[in-house]
Design a protein around this motif. Structure first.
Motif, PDB file in Angstrom:
ATOM      1  N   ALA B 135      31.578  24.069 -28.617  1.00 39.39           N
ATOM      2  CA  ALA B 135      30.833  24.281 -29.867  1.00 39.39           C
ATOM      3  C   ALA B 135      29.343  24.001 -29.668  1.00 39.39           C
ATOM      4  O   ALA B 135      28.500  24.766 -30.136  1.00 39.39           O
ATOM      5  CB  ALA B 135      31.404  23.384 -30.969  1.00 39.39           C
ATOM      6  N   GLY B 138      27.736  26.744 -27.755  1.00 40.18           N
ATOM      7  CA  GLY B 138      27.551  27.885 -28.665  1.00 40.18           C
ATOM      8  C   GLY B 138      26.353  27.707 -29.579  1.00 40.18           C
ATOM      9  O   GLY B 138      25.603  28.648 -29.823  1.00 40.18           O
ATOM     10  N   LEU B 139      26.157  26.463 -30.055  1.00 42.26           N
ATOM     11  CA  LEU B 139      25.012  26.197 -30.943  1.00 42.26           C
ATOM     12  C   LEU B 139      23.694  26.306 -30.172  1.00 42.26           C
ATOM     13  O   LEU B 139      22.713  26.825 -30.694  1.00 42.26           O
ATOM     14  CB  LEU B 139      25.139  24.799 -31.561  1.00 42.26           C
ATOM     15  N   ASP B 142      23.224  29.963 -29.358  1.00 38.44           N
ATOM     16  CA  ASP B 142      23.380  30.768 -30.562  1.00 38.44           C
ATOM     17  C   ASP B 142      24.431  31.868 -30.359  1.00 38.44           C
ATOM     18  O   ASP B 142      24.158  33.049 -30.498  1.00 38.44           O
ATOM     19  CB  ASP B 142      22.018  31.384 -30.952  1.00 38.44           C
ATOM     20  N   TYR B 143      25.657  31.418 -29.982  1.00 39.01           N
ATOM     21  CA  TYR B 143      26.747  32.366 -29.733  1.00 39.01           C
ATOM     22  C   TYR B 143      27.955  31.963 -30.589  1.00 39.01           C
ATOM     23  O   TYR B 143      28.620  30.955 -30.333  1.00 39.01           O
ATOM     24  CB  TYR B 143      27.086  32.358 -28.238  1.00 39.01           C
ATOM     25  N   LYS B 144      28.202  32.772 -31.626  1.00 37.71           N
ATOM     26  CA  LYS B 144      29.172  32.424 -32.658  1.00 37.71           C
ATOM     27  C   LYS B 144      30.608  32.193 -32.145  1.00 37.71           C
ATOM     28  O   LYS B 144      31.247  31.220 -32.558  1.00 37.71           O
ATOM     29  CB  LYS B 144      29.160  33.491 -33.761  1.00 37.71           C
ATOM     30  N   PRO B 145      31.184  33.061 -31.273  1.00 37.43           N
ATOM     31  CA  PRO B 145      32.569  32.815 -30.841  1.00 37.43           C
ATOM     32  C   PRO B 145      32.771  31.424 -30.221  1.00 37.43           C
ATOM     33  O   PRO B 145      33.817  30.796 -30.420  1.00 37.43           O
ATOM     34  CB  PRO B 145      32.812  33.912 -29.792  1.00 37.43           C
ATOM     35  N   TYR B 146      31.778  30.921 -29.484  1.00 34.67           N
ATOM     36  CA  TYR B 146      31.876  29.580 -28.891  1.00 34.67           C
ATOM     37  C   TYR B 146      31.873  28.517 -29.997  1.00 34.67           C
ATOM     38  O   TYR B 146      32.634  27.556 -29.936  1.00 34.67           O
ATOM     39  CB  TYR B 146      30.696  29.311 -27.943  1.00 34.67           C
ATOM     40  N   VAL B 147      31.022  28.709 -30.996  1.00 38.78           N
ATOM     41  CA  VAL B 147      30.922  27.726 -32.083  1.00 38.78           C
ATOM     42  C   VAL B 147      32.249  27.681 -32.855  1.00 38.78           C
ATOM     43  O   VAL B 147      32.823  26.611 -33.067  1.00 38.78           O
ATOM     44  CB  VAL B 147      29.754  28.078 -33.054  1.00 38.78           C
ATOM     45  N   VAL B 148      32.760  28.869 -33.216  1.00 33.73           N
ATOM     46  CA  VAL B 148      33.986  28.945 -34.023  1.00 33.73           C
ATOM     47  C   VAL B 148      35.180  28.366 -33.255  1.00 33.73           C
ATOM     48  O   VAL B 148      35.905  27.497 -33.766  1.00 33.73           O
ATOM     49  CB  VAL B 148      34.267  30.414 -34.438  1.00 33.73           C
ATOM     50  N   CYS B 149      35.388  28.822 -32.018  1.00 37.40           N
ATOM     51  CA  CYS B 149      36.543  28.346 -31.230  1.00 37.40           C
ATOM     52  C   CYS B 149      36.409  26.857 -30.903  1.00 37.40           C
ATOM     53  O   CYS B 149      37.405  26.127 -30.893  1.00 37.40           O
ATOM     54  CB  CYS B 149      36.695  29.162 -29.953  1.00 37.40           C
ATOM     55  N   PRO B 183      37.232  32.472 -26.193  1.00 33.29           N
ATOM     56  CA  PRO B 183      35.774  32.735 -26.219  1.00 33.29           C
ATOM     57  C   PRO B 183      35.241  33.233 -24.876  1.00 33.29           C
ATOM     58  O   PRO B 183      34.292  34.015 -24.840  1.00 33.29           O
ATOM     59  CB  PRO B 183      35.162  31.385 -26.599  1.00 33.29           C
TER      60      PRO B 183
END
Lengths: 94, 199
Positions: B135, B138-139, B142-149, B183
């Motif tokens: 996460a 991802g932050l 700035d990569y959403k799939p990493y943040v969400v998973c 991800p």
């Protein structure tokens, strides 16, 4: 009064080189050539100009038996790039 | 002959070049996630099978194999992909590498505590740490799939202590897949698509 744009950065290839280097710790000659799509001769000339102005550092090393040219931005180069980008934004009102 | 640019062209060129460089450097980012993800899932399933059949809890030592096998596989696969052009390191990738090194230190510390303090079930902490790492990565990029998973892994990790018997090992395998493999594949596919579009 509008600020003058840095003539050293206001050329397509040198601006490309600096834009690549500003987001990396360092990059070698082949990577820069690939990213800028330039010939090795032209790239060498522009790197020399940027190095002479103190905007970048060029280090020649060896990787195994192959020569390797590494380039990185100096603090002077980063500051010049920042001022250039600010001046562009001021021109374009963005 | 030097090509001088208009102000608009200059700004466009800066934005385009920085984006292309970032995308080029990120091409190597999916590989470690996939390698360590698959090794973790296989290790979890292997330990579950062995413990279910033998009831010998010393098979938990196989967890130590994840970094060994993971790094060996990663280096082999990376060597196979070696290109003429050497990929540079960005300031961001250096920061991420240092963060993962810190997490690995905490991971090893927890494993040590688990071996010394019998009965300390730290399995959910594995996923908690990995999820936190994914996460945060991802932050940063700035990569959403990493943040969400990653966040999904952190939230679901607390369910593991409630799973009956050895089924928490199956839960671990599923969560490793959610946090790392999914991800990793999403990023790999996006990069391949990007590569085709630029070709």
């Amino acid at each position: 009064m509008r600020k003058e744009l840095d003539p050293l950065l206001h050329s397509a290839l040198r601006l490309k080189i600096v834009s690549v280097l500003v987001s990396l710790e360092e990059a070698d000659f082949l990577f820069l050539q690939e990213q800028t799509g330039s010939t090795s001769g032209n790239l060498s000339v522009q790197l020399d100009k940027l190095a002479s102005a103190g905007y970048i550092e060029v280090e020649k090393t060896f990787q195994g038996k192959k020569p390797r040219t590494l380039c990185r931005m100096t603090s002077k180069g980063i500051e010049a790039f920042r001022q250039y980008a600010d001046a562009l934004k001021a021109y374009l009102n963005v | 002959m030097e090509h001088h640019l208009t102000e608009k062209e200059s700004l466009d060129l800066i934005a385009r070049t920085i984006e292309q460089t970032r995308s080029r450097v990120e091409q190597k980012a999916a590989l470690p996630m996939l390698v360590f993800g698959y090794v973790s899932v296989i290790t979890s399933l292997l330990i579950w099978i062995l413990i279910t059949r033998t009831a010998d809890y010393r098979y938990h030592f196989l967890w130590c194999g994840i970094p060994v096998v993971g790094w060996a596989l990663f280096l082999i696969l990376r060597k196979g992909r070696t290109q003429a052009v050497q990929m540079p390191q960005s300031h961001m990738s250096r920061l991420i590498a240092r963060y993962w090194l810190l997490l690995s230190g905490v991971f090893i510390l927890l494993m040590g505590v688990a071996f010394l303090q019998k009965g300390f079930d730290n399995s959910f902490l594995f996923i908690l740490l990995v999820g936190l790492g994914v996460a945060t990565t991802g932050l940063i990029v700035d990569y959403k799939p990493y943040v969400v998973c990653g966040i999904l892994g952190v939230v679901l990790s607390v369910v593991l202590p409630w799973l009956p018997g050895n089924t928490y090992l199956l839960g671990l395998a599923v969560l490793f897949a959610v946090v790392m493999i999914i991800p990793g594949h999403v990023m790999h596919r996006a990069l391949q698509k990007n590569k085709t579009n630029h070709a």
